[in-house]
Motif scaffolding. Structure first.
Motif, mmCIF file in Angstrom:
data_model
loop_
_atom_site.group_PDB
_atom_site.id
_atom_site.type_symbol
_atom_site.label_atom_id
_atom_site.label_comp_id
_atom_site.label_asym_id
_atom_site.label_seq_id
_atom_site.Cartn_x
_atom_site.Cartn_y
_atom_site.Cartn_z
ATOM 1 N N TYR A 145 -45.093 24.335 36.829
ATOM 2 C CA TYR A 145 -43.728 24.476 36.519
ATOM 3 C C TYR A 145 -44.265 26.100 35.496
ATOM 4 C CZ TYR A 145 -41.531 20.644 38.769
ATOM 5 O OH TYR A 145 -41.030 19.773 39.306
ATOM 6 N N SER A 200 -36.205 22.641 38.569
ATOM 7 C CA SER A 200 -37.354 22.450 36.857
ATOM 8 C C SER A 200 -37.821 20.986 37.647
ATOM 9 C CB SER A 200 -36.080 22.012 36.043
ATOM 10 O OG SER A 200 -34.739 21.431 36.240
ATOM 11 N N ARG A 201 -37.276 20.201 36.870
ATOM 12 C CA ARG A 201 -37.330 18.487 37.390
ATOM 13 C C ARG A 201 -36.485 18.157 36.739
ATOM 14 N NH1 ARG A 201 -42.262 20.233 33.451
ATOM 15 N NH2 ARG A 201 -44.571 19.432 34.259
ATOM 16 N N LEU A 234 -30.905 23.026 35.611
ATOM 17 C CA LEU A 234 -32.301 23.214 35.560
ATOM 18 C C LEU A 234 -32.243 22.143 33.703
ATOM 19 C CD1 LEU A 234 -32.390 25.901 37.621
ATOM 20 C CD2 LEU A 234 -32.788 24.336 38.351
ATOM 21 N N THR A 235 -31.224 23.048 33.055
ATOM 22 C CA THR A 235 -32.446 22.513 31.915
ATOM 23 C C THR A 235 -32.238 20.884 31.170
ATOM 24 O OG1 THR A 235 -29.859 22.697 31.079
ATOM 25 C CG2 THR A 235 -30.632 24.369 30.969
ATOM 26 N N ASN A 236 -33.427 20.838 30.062
ATOM 27 C CA ASN A 236 -33.226 20.215 29.812
ATOM 28 C C ASN A 236 -32.544 18.644 28.651
ATOM 29 O OD1 ASN A 236 -35.461 17.359 28.807
ATOM 30 N ND2 ASN A 236 -36.841 18.815 28.268
ATOM 31 N N CYS A 259 -37.169 26.087 28.547
ATOM 32 C CA CYS A 259 -38.135 24.167 29.657
ATOM 33 C C CYS A 259 -38.393 25.006 30.653
ATOM 34 C CB CYS A 259 -37.075 23.788 30.415
ATOM 35 S SG CYS A 259 -36.127 24.404 31.575
ATOM 36 N N VAL A 268 -39.795 25.991 34.659
ATOM 37 C CA VAL A 268 -39.364 26.061 35.707
ATOM 38 C C VAL A 268 -40.259 26.454 36.840
ATOM 39 C CG1 VAL A 268 -37.123 25.900 35.255
ATOM 40 C CG2 VAL A 268 -38.648 28.437 35.349
#
Length: 956
Positions: A822, A878-879, A912-914, A929, A931
């Protein structure tokens, strides 16, 4: 908090003769202004109060003794013993001649009627002609010019240059007031014309659709498309803009029970100015998606967190119900969960988009009806870390100075904020100040439009705020620029701060933050030595795991330089939503009662128990993200959240890691959503209660400047939708609360007066009657004759010892860093045309037409590296999730980063956000974060926010 000393100086007066009688004028006043005060009527067209007088239309000419030629009264200052004849035969003949010549060039039809008189089709020109008895002689009418064609290329505004009198008010509006530099005056003689950029069509120009030119135009040469040929309105209603925290005062123009246009009012925050959202984002209230009947989920219909909401086909999951049935189901199940599983089983999210009174009632309902402090709202997702640092350091979570106080600043540091996109009217005050010589420093990983007006741009590496700010503080201390008297008298813990920043020299931090050491030192010196320096910041500071530390550094910077407690200096966190300040003040926070009194403070707790006559929980409640985690807790957890009441919030779009948040909402045993649309959150509800939009309610809001402002109802809610105040009270009664607020608008004035008692140290002097009279009053305001305190902390801070507490901060890296899998950094935020989760602005026709699709912004070098072009589709992963969307080239976005606005369901950035939290403010790390970005992908389909037919803003 204390008010500054107020100037008692008034301008000197001079005497002069006006039409044969001696009158007084203030020194520096123009003849026209003095004549207006003394009741002498002089026509004017190019003149507009508040704008720089230009004197080009020549309709205000007057005769001055001893001078050969007539003088324009709008830009000629009065002098002692001057003899002016404004209504002499010569002056009036000139005035009439100008009006007749301008009128002769007008088209037969008109665009801007005066009042309800269709015989005055050319706005102010027709009005002045009628007042002066001017008609066009046939020989002049026969020589009228060839009329230019209309330009209808813009979604919001029509350009009708056949009605243009070249008064230049639109040029001054665009270039001098809003400082957008789009409208110009080109060519010479008979070919002279108003142009946009390089003579582009308005819709293809760089116009940002603030509409200032429309409001300035006296004849209708520039008009909102929604109002052409329909200037006769049924009523005008004064209110407040429902969007960002600037709090612009507005007037709704209502015809046939619809808002047809909006005008800016001369409020203290905007002085008539508006942005595209405030001017043209009004018709969401009339959108076909409006909820008009209570809805109950059909038996056996599952809550699918992965389903795409369909606001048109809600009948597949819900059925209509009566209010009695819906309220009984909504409140009955909440009550049953509370009584069965305990007082921690329920939670509530209130709204920063509603009124102070609604926020106050909602938090009171949760605390007295649910029995816990599990109540929060969107401040947790925007400025919670800023407030935490401010309460800790200066003893108040509010701003020290108002935005337009930048006019007194020598340096303006804008950090972690994009005011031209997020707070456009506030940005105009900054741009105005820059034109007068104030030095703007823009510090941000992204170079935004304000960079064009900046003295220095510090494009630091994302996540290195503390490194940059500590380097500036180090410079101030290292170079002997500390305001030692201020620090000695008004700060504590300075030695700890000094020791902490010893290792943060500009030279050591330059490789970390990416700003040359000499530039850091130069900016620090300028900030420290300016007559006044002011810091304004946004969520680029707050939305990090080190957001509280970022704000602590800002507090330290203004303290060591003595740049607080005086005009043009201080700290201003720009509030994102129209009432995020007021909702926080009113207690819509899990650890704070109204007026920021901690729930675990024994004295405050006892006071509110007596005031509300109810036992209260003495432990802080859970925050937004914590509530979602508790909704997914095992049944064995005694504090598991099983039911929620959400009013006007949309956590299924606004929370980080949306897959997690949506799963949490879908898991709840009972979810009640009160809103105006079938939002993504409402799609997961058990009961949906149709509420009132902002133009349909009366109440107060508090803007980013600490101004308590009154909004008035302009419309009735559609169908069977009801006011939010009424719904909250109905739920409360069914939970067993003995509420009986009386009076118009569901007892709003009575609720306000109760709230005023709970917040007496802030708004004791702001009565409901005063708000009805004045519309806007700044707090703290402690007595009825107190004008309010725009600048606070002038001689002490509301801390235990009256001093700023300096809190050292060290570098804490982001929770998640780029790696080989990422490699890019995701930055999220708002854009000019859309706001919050898009539920309102994407249903506003003009706003949706200007920005209809989701886009990601990347630097051109990254696009070349990826082998894609602007307009191509990218997949960002993202994760936690994946989105596909079109890419836009933006060289202000740093290399190695991608910027995505969070208003689009079909490409929701928060997938996507953390959700990692700042340990102090409990705010998620939205702004950083890791990506991966790859070419290609299939964008998700839009869920049809826009209108099927161009009822508003049509081009023909």
């Amino acid at each position: 908090m204390n008010a500054p000393e107020r100037s008692v100086l008034t301008p000197a007066k001079v005497e002069f003769q006006l039409d044969g009688r001696m009158v007084e004028a203030y020194e520096g006043e123009t003849i026209l202004q003095a004549a207006d005060r003394h009741g002498v009527v002089i026509p004017r067209l190019c003149y507009m109060a508040g704008y720089r007088p230009d004197g080009n239309c020549r309709s205000c000419m007057v005769e001055i003794d001893g001078e050969r030629v007539l003088a324009p009264s709008c830009c000629r200052a009065v002098s002692a013993n001057m003899k002016v004849r404004a209504t002499s035969e010569r002056a009036v003949k000139s005035q009439k001649m100008v009006l007749e010549m301008l009128l002769s060039d007008m088209p037969a039809h008109g665009y801007k009627w005066i009042g309800d008189d269709a015989t005055r089709p050319h706005g102010e020109l027709s009005d002045w002609a009628a007042r002066m008895g001017v008609t066009v002689r046939p020989e002049l009418a026969a020589t009228a010019r060839e009329q230019p064609r209309a330009d209808l290329s813009h979604p919001a505004m029509a350009v009708n240059l056949d009605a243009c009198i070249q008064c230049n008010r639109c040029v001054r509006a665009c270039r001098e007031e809003q400082v957008n530099d789009v409208i110009g005056y080109a060519h010479r003689g008979n070919h002279s014309a108003i142009v946009f950029d390089l003579q582009d069509a308005m819709g293809e120009s760089t116009c940002v659709a603030c509409g200032e030119c429309v409001q300035a135009c006296p004849t209708g040469a520039l008009m909102p498309k929604t109002h052409i040929g329909a200037q006769v309105v049924d009523r005008k209603v004064d209110s407040v803009c429902p969007f960002c925290g600037v709090g612009c005062l507005i007037t709704y123009n209502v015809k046939d029970e619809k808002i047809v246009s909006v005008d800016g009012r001369d409020g203290p925050a905007n002085h008539n100015r508006l942005c595209v959202k405030g001017r043209f984002g009004f018709d969401y209230a009339h959108h076909p998606h409006r909820l008009t009947r209570p809805l109950i989920r059909k038996p056996g219909m599952p809550k699918d967190a992965d389903a795409t909401p369909d606001p048109v086909n809600w009948r597949s999951l819900f059925r209509e119900a009566t209010w009695d049935e819906a309220l009984e189901v909504a409140a009955g199940k909440l009550k049953a969960l509370r009584d069965t599983h305990g007082l921690k089983a329920l939670a509530g999210f209130g709204s920063a988009k509603g009124s102070n009174e609604e926020a106050y009632l909602f938090q009171k309902l949760v605390r007295t009806g649910f029995g816990s402090n599990n109540v929060d709202h969107c401040t947790r997702l925007c400025h919670a870390s800023s407030v935490a640092a401010l309460l800790e350091g200066v003893g108040s979570g509010a701003v020290s100075n108002q935005v337009n106080d930048v006019e007194h600043a020598g340096v303006i540091l804008v950090i972690g904020s994009n005011p031209t996109g997020n707070h456009p009217v506030a940005a105009t005050w900054m741009k105005n100040a820059a034109r007068r010589g104030t030095r703007i420093v823009l510090a941000d990983p992204r170079i935004t439009d304000l960079g064009r007006h900046a003295w220095r741009v510090l494009q630091f590496r994302a996540d290195t705020d503390v490194a940059l700010l500590n380097a500036m503080i180090h410079t101030v201390i290292d170079e002997g620029l500390v305001d030692r008297e201020f620090v000695a008298k008004r700060a504590s813990n300075f030695e700890a701060l000094r020791a902490n920043v010893q290792g943060y020299s500009a030279e050591a931090m330059a490789p970390i933050c990416g700003i040359p050491a000499e530039t850091i030192r130069e900016v620090a010196r300028e900030f420290a030595t300016a007559k006044a320096s002011m810091i304004l910041w946004g969520m680029g500071i707050s939305q990090h795991v080190h957001g509280t530390d970022n704000a602590r550094c800002l507090i330290a910077l203004v303290t060591v330089t003595g740049q607080i407690g005086k005009p043009g200096s201080g700290l201003h966190p720009l509030r994102g939503q129209n009432n995020v300040q007021g909702a926080s003040d009113a207690g819509l926070i899990p650890m704070m009662l109204p007026n920021y009194q901690r729930v675990d403070d024994t004295q405050a707790h006892a006071w509110f128990e007596k005031f509300w006559n109810t036992p209260l929980d003495a432990t802080p409640g859970y925050t937004v993200v914590e509530i979602m985690n508790k909704a997914l807790a095992p049944d064995s957890d005694p504090h598991k959240i099983r039911g929620m009441y959400i009013m006007g919030e949309n956590p299924a779009m606004s929370d980080p890691d949306l897959n997690h948040a949506r799963h949490a909402l879908a898991t709840l045993e009972h979810l009640v959503v009160q809103d105006i649309f079938m939002t993504e959150t409402a799609w997961l509800a058990d009961v949906v209660l149709p509420a009132s939009a902002w133009p349909e309610k009366t109440g107060t809001v508090t803007n980013t400047d600490r101004m308590v402002q009154l909004g008035r109802r302009a419309l009735d809610p559609p169908g069977d939708a009801r006011p939010d105040m009424w719904i909250i009270q109905q739920i409360a009664r069914r939970l067993g609360l003995d509420w009986n607020y009386q009076g118009p608008e569901c007892g709003v004035a009575e609720v306000y007066e109760e709230m005023r008692q709970a917040m007496h140290t802030a708004i004791a002097g702001i009565s409901w009657e005063r708000l009805e009279r004045e519309s806007s009053v700044t707090y703290p305001c402690l007595t009825e004759d107190d004008p309010g305190q725009p600048i606070v902390f002038t001689d002490h801070f509301p801390t235990a010892d009256g001093r700023v507490k300096l809190v050292p901060a060290d570098i804490i890296p982001a929770n998640e860093r780029p790696d080989t899998d990422y490699p890019y950094v995701l930055i999220t935020g708002r854009q000019l045309e859309h706001w919050h989760t898009g539920s309102m602005t994407r249903r506003a026709t003009v706003l949706d037409a200007i920005e209809p699709v989701a886009t990601a912004s990347m630097h051109g070098d990254d696009l070349r590296k990826l082998g894609v072009h602007p307009g191509d589709v990218l997949t960002v992963r993202s994760r936690r999730g994946t989105v596909a969307l079109a890419v836009r080239r933006d060289d202000g976005t740093p290399r190695g980063a991608v910027f995505i606005p969070f208003a689009y369901y079909e490409a929701a950035a928060n997938l996507l956000t953390n959700p990692a939290l700042d340990p102090f403010g409990k705010i998620p790390e939205f702004k950083y974060c890791a990506v991966a970005v790859a070419p290609g992908g299939t964008p998700a389909p839009s869920i049809g926010y826009g209108r099927a037919t161009p009822e508003f803003g049509a081009a023909d």
